[in-house]
Design a protein around this motif. Structure first.
Motif, PDB file in Angstrom:
ATOM      1  N   THR A 154      68.921 -19.341  60.470  1.00 52.49           N
ATOM      2  CA  THR A 154      69.450 -20.648  60.843  1.00 52.49           C
ATOM      3  C   THR A 154      70.962 -20.633  60.684  1.00 52.49           C
ATOM      4  N   ALA A 155      71.652 -21.020  61.737  1.00 48.36           N
ATOM      5  CA  ALA A 155      73.109 -21.028  61.737  1.00 48.36           C
ATOM      6  C   ALA A 155      73.625 -22.448  61.644  1.00 48.36           C
ATOM      7  N   SER A 156      74.743 -22.601  60.969  1.00 45.90           N
ATOM      8  CA  SER A 156      75.407 -23.893  60.906  1.00 45.90           C
ATOM      9  C   SER A 156      76.908 -23.661  61.019  1.00 45.90           C
ATOM     10  N   GLY A 157      77.607 -24.722  61.399  1.00 46.40           N
ATOM     11  CA  GLY A 157      79.042 -24.607  61.587  1.00 46.40           C
ATOM     12  C   GLY A 157      79.417 -24.609  63.056  1.00 46.40           C
TER      13      GLY A 157
ATOM     14  N   ILE B 121      63.255 -10.292  69.728  1.00 49.51           N
ATOM     15  CA  ILE B 121      64.260 -11.242  69.271  1.00 49.51           C
ATOM     16  C   ILE B 121      64.249 -12.451  70.201  1.00 49.51           C
ATOM     17  N   SER B 122      64.416 -13.626  69.621  1.00 51.46           N
ATOM     18  CA  SER B 122      64.461 -14.849  70.419  1.00 51.46           C
ATOM     19  C   SER B 122      65.496 -15.783  69.816  1.00 51.46           C
ATOM     20  N   ARG B 123      65.903 -16.743  70.630  1.00 53.72           N
ATOM     21  CA  ARG B 123      67.004 -17.603  70.196  1.00 53.72           C
ATOM     22  C   ARG B 123      66.784 -19.006  70.732  1.00 53.72           C
ATOM     23  N   ASP B 124      67.105 -19.985  69.935  1.00 52.12           N
ATOM     24  CA  ASP B 124      67.068 -21.386  70.339  1.00 52.12           C
ATOM     25  C   ASP B 124      68.469 -21.939  70.144  1.00 52.12           C
ATOM     26  N   ASN B 125      69.212 -22.073  71.225  1.00 55.64           N
ATOM     27  CA  ASN B 125      70.602 -22.521  71.122  1.00 55.64           C
ATOM     28  C   ASN B 125      70.699 -23.970  70.650  1.00 55.64           C
ATOM     29  N   ALA B 126      69.743 -24.779  71.006  1.00 55.79           N
ATOM     30  CA  ALA B 126      69.777 -26.188  70.596  1.00 55.79           C
ATOM     31  C   ALA B 126      69.576 -26.329  69.085  1.00 55.79           C
ATOM     32  N   GLU B 127      68.725 -25.476  68.530  1.00 54.47           N
ATOM     33  CA  GLU B 127      68.435 -25.525  67.099  1.00 54.47           C
ATOM     34  C   GLU B 127      69.299 -24.567  66.291  1.00 54.47           C
ATOM     35  N   ASN B 128      70.101 -23.758  66.979  1.00 53.23           N
ATOM     36  CA  ASN B 128      70.945 -22.751  66.314  1.00 53.23           C
ATOM     37  C   ASN B 128      70.128 -21.815  65.433  1.00 53.23           C
TER      38      ASN B 128
END
Length: 118
Positions: free
Chosen positions: A23-26, A69-76
């Motif tokens: 989980t990314a923040s910033g 690998i997968s990514r959710d840009n909306a959820e970061n």
């Protein structure tokens, strides 16, 4: 600044599965690539998989066909689904983030341990 927090590591048996999450923040607007690296004792850190903002993926030969690998840009968030695990997959796994203008990854998580053993 970007802060990355990994979760989901642990112990799995050979042939088993684990799912890592980051989980990314910033300030994520300028982040393009997200990746997972791993480092086993006595070995160099290596790229396991990466994914761009538009979903282009790249995998190390050693994990192709087993990891996704997968990514959710909306959820970061960025996830790593690991199947058919082998003892050689045991390592500390790190989430990383890179600006589009960078040659190397700019931000790193604290790492999560994955151990594959019977």
């Amino acid at each position: 600044q970007v802060h990355l927090v990994e979760s989901g590591g642990g112990l799995a048996q050979p042939g088993g599965s684990l799912r890592l999450s980051c989980t990314a923040s910033g300030d994520m607007l300028r982040i393009n690539d997200m990746g997972w690296y791993r480092q086993a004792p006595g070995k160099q850190r290596e790229l396991v998989a990466s994914i761009t903002k538009i979903g282009t993926t790249n995998y190390a030969d050693s994990v192709k066909g087993r990891f996704t690998i997968s990514r959710d840009n909306a959820e970061n968030t960025v996830n790593l689904q690991m199947n058919s695990l082998k003892p050689d997959d045991s390592a500390v796994y790190y989430c990383a983030a890179r600006y589009a203008s960078s040659d190397t990854y700019d931000y790193w998580g604290q790492g999560t341990q994955v151990t594959v053993s019977s």
